[in-house]
Motif scaffolding. Structure first.
Motif, PDB file in Angstrom:
ATOM      1  N   GLY A 215       0.840  -1.184   0.000  1.00  0.00           N
ATOM      2  CA  GLY A 215       0.000   0.000   0.000  1.00  0.00           C
ATOM      3  C   GLY A 215       0.876   1.235   0.000  1.00  0.00           C
ATOM      4  O   GLY A 215       2.040   1.183   0.409  1.00  0.00           O
ATOM      5  N   THR A 216       0.327   2.346  -0.463  1.00  0.00           N
ATOM      6  CA  THR A 216       1.053   3.608  -0.471  1.00  0.00           C
ATOM      7  C   THR A 216       0.800   4.361   0.830  1.00  0.00           C
ATOM      8  O   THR A 216      -0.132   4.050   1.573  1.00  0.00           O
ATOM      9  CB  THR A 216       0.613   4.480  -1.654  1.00  0.00           C
ATOM     10  OG1 THR A 216      -0.733   4.927  -1.422  1.00  0.00           O
ATOM     11  CG2 THR A 216       0.669   3.685  -2.971  1.00  0.00           C
ATOM     12  N   VAL A 217       1.612   5.394   1.077  1.00  0.00           N
ATOM     13  CA  VAL A 217       1.448   6.139   2.319  1.00  0.00           C
ATOM     14  C   VAL A 217       0.166   6.968   2.319  1.00  0.00           C
ATOM     15  O   VAL A 217      -0.267   7.436   3.377  1.00  0.00           O
ATOM     16  CB  VAL A 217       2.669   7.044   2.590  1.00  0.00           C
ATOM     17  CG1 VAL A 217       3.894   6.206   2.884  1.00  0.00           C
ATOM     18  CG2 VAL A 217       2.927   7.998   1.433  1.00  0.00           C
ATOM     19  N   ASP A 218      -0.455   7.160   1.162  1.00  0.00           N
ATOM     20  CA  ASP A 218      -1.734   7.871   1.106  1.00  0.00           C
ATOM     21  C   ASP A 218      -2.929   6.955   1.373  1.00  0.00           C
ATOM     22  O   ASP A 218      -4.011   7.434   1.710  1.00  0.00           O
ATOM     23  CB  ASP A 218      -1.927   8.515  -0.275  1.00  0.00           C
ATOM     24  CG  ASP A 218      -0.938   9.630  -0.541  1.00  0.00           C
ATOM     25  OD1 ASP A 218      -0.764  10.483   0.343  1.00  0.00           O
ATOM     26  OD2 ASP A 218      -0.334   9.644  -1.630  1.00  0.00           O
ATOM     27  N   ASP A 219      -2.744   5.667   1.219  1.00  0.00           N
ATOM     28  CA  ASP A 219      -3.833   4.688   1.334  1.00  0.00           C
ATOM     29  C   ASP A 219      -4.314   4.608   2.777  1.00  0.00           C
ATOM     30  O   ASP A 219      -3.547   4.287   3.692  1.00  0.00           O
ATOM     31  CB  ASP A 219      -3.323   3.321   0.856  1.00  0.00           C
ATOM     32  CG  ASP A 219      -4.412   2.261   0.791  1.00  0.00           C
ATOM     33  OD1 ASP A 219      -5.475   2.435   1.415  1.00  0.00           O
ATOM     34  OD2 ASP A 219      -4.174   1.238   0.114  1.00  0.00           O
ATOM     35  N   ARG A 220      -5.604   4.872   2.982  1.00  0.00           N
ATOM     36  CA  ARG A 220      -6.163   4.861   4.331  1.00  0.00           C
ATOM     37  C   ARG A 220      -6.071   3.490   5.003  1.00  0.00           C
ATOM     38  O   ARG A 220      -6.134   3.394   6.224  1.00  0.00           O
ATOM     39  CB  ARG A 220      -7.615   5.313   4.298  1.00  0.00           C
ATOM     40  CG  ARG A 220      -8.570   4.337   3.617  1.00  0.00           C
ATOM     41  CD  ARG A 220      -9.923   4.930   3.361  1.00  0.00           C
ATOM     42  NE  ARG A 220      -9.859   5.990   2.364  1.00  0.00           N
ATOM     43  CZ  ARG A 220     -10.932   6.696   1.981  1.00  0.00           C
ATOM     44  NH1 ARG A 220     -12.117   6.449   2.510  1.00  0.00           N
ATOM     45  NH2 ARG A 220     -10.812   7.626   1.055  1.00  0.00           N
TER      46      ARG A 220
END
Length: 316
Positions: A249-254
């Motif tokens: 997951g990316t750091v923006d992904d909740r």
């Protein structure tokens, strides 16, 4: 209506471009309020959020072709929002200093055809720590043979391993296995790294994979595992903590909020790491608490479907 030089003032396609600009700005600024059901659409958008930047560039080109003043004015909004959110990642990170910890994070792939070559490539980057996922026999023995002479301190639990130039202490596996996985599953560990600048608690994790299909983003296992790891991090009493791993997951992904709410993301660099052939997202992460991840970048491709990433971590 046309102004001087043939520039239009908002009719037809210019208004459409302006509307798209406003929608893009809204998605960038308010993505967290987008519902995550059905199909975890919020997480899906957040996985590719930086790529709204090229969308804005395309809209600017269209606005220039249409010579639409209204569209260009409207496009100032998404340009400003994207720049505020991601522009800082493009800035220089400053010169390294002797107190920084340099780390390499890599999912080496359990189908890697050249484990020894991959290990040599990672060591050539000269890091203090090397964190690996998808270690399986007999490839694991090749990684150990190549890395151990230069990185004499190492620990492997299940399919994750950590190699270090500095002594390791109190190394132990962590249980972040989702409830519906019955078979053996060991994909996380904790160890104390005795660096010259003081102890750093290193966590290494490989969260479950996600899939994108007709129903949206299938990330329930990943999210559950992130929640379990987040509870462990919340109870961690050390001053300096680093998390390395393939978090899918990316750091923006909740879905990674249990982790990103407790640890800081890199200050500089995009470092898109997956898939290796055409990287569109950074799912290989280096996060920290009580320290600053000054920068992150990718290394050249290995025999894996991920690119390695390397990061510089400075103590606060």
């Amino acid at each position: 209506m046309r102004g001087p030089g043939g520039w239009t003032r908002g009719r037809g396609s210019g208004r459409v471009i302006a509307a798209l600009a406003c929608v893009t700005a809204a998605l960038l600024a308010f993505h967290s309020v987008l519902p995550n059901s059905p199909g975890r659409l919020g997480s899906l958008l957040e996985s590719f959020l930086p790529w709204l930047g090229p969308v804005v560039v395309l809209l600017v080109v269209l606005a220039l072709i249409r010579r639409s003043v209204v569209a260009l004015v409207a496009l100032l909004l998404p340009v400003a929002v994207w720049s505020q959110s991601y522009g800082v990642l493009l800035l220089p990170s400053g010169s390294p200093n002797g107190r920084e910890l340099v780390v390499v994070q890599h999912n080496v792939s359990d189908e890697n055809p050249d484990p020894a070559g991959t290990a040599r490539a990672l060591a050539a980057a000269g890091p203090d720590l090397i964190a690996l996922q998808e270690l399986v026999d007999p490839a694991r023995r090749e990684y150990e043979a190549v890395l151990t002479p230069e990185y004499p301190y190492h620990v492997v639990h299940g399919t994750v391993g950590l190699w270090s130039r500095h002594p390791l202490a109190d190394a132990r596996p962590l249980d972040i296995k989702p409830r519906d996985i019955a078979e053996g599953w060991s994909r996380a560990l904790r160890a104390v790294v005795r660096t010259p600048s003081g102890d750093v608690v290193a966590y290494l994790a490989h969260l479950p994979s996600v899939r994108v299909g007709a129903g949206g983003l299938a990330s329930a296992r990943r999210d559950e595992s992130a929640g379990l790891l987040g509870r462990v991090l919340a109870a961690e009493g050390a001053d300096r903590v680093v998390l390395l791993g393939d978090l899918n997951g990316t750091v923006d992904d909740r879905g990674l909020a249990p982790l990103t709410s407790r640890l800081g993301a890199p200050e500089r660099g995009f470092a898109f790491s997956f898939p290796a052939g055409l990287p569109v997202a950074r799912i290989d992460q280096v996060l920290a608490r009580g320290a600053v991840v000054r920068s992150i970048r990718t290394l050249p491709a290995t025999g894996s479907d991920h690119l390695p990433v390397t990061a510089r971590i400075a103590p606060r």
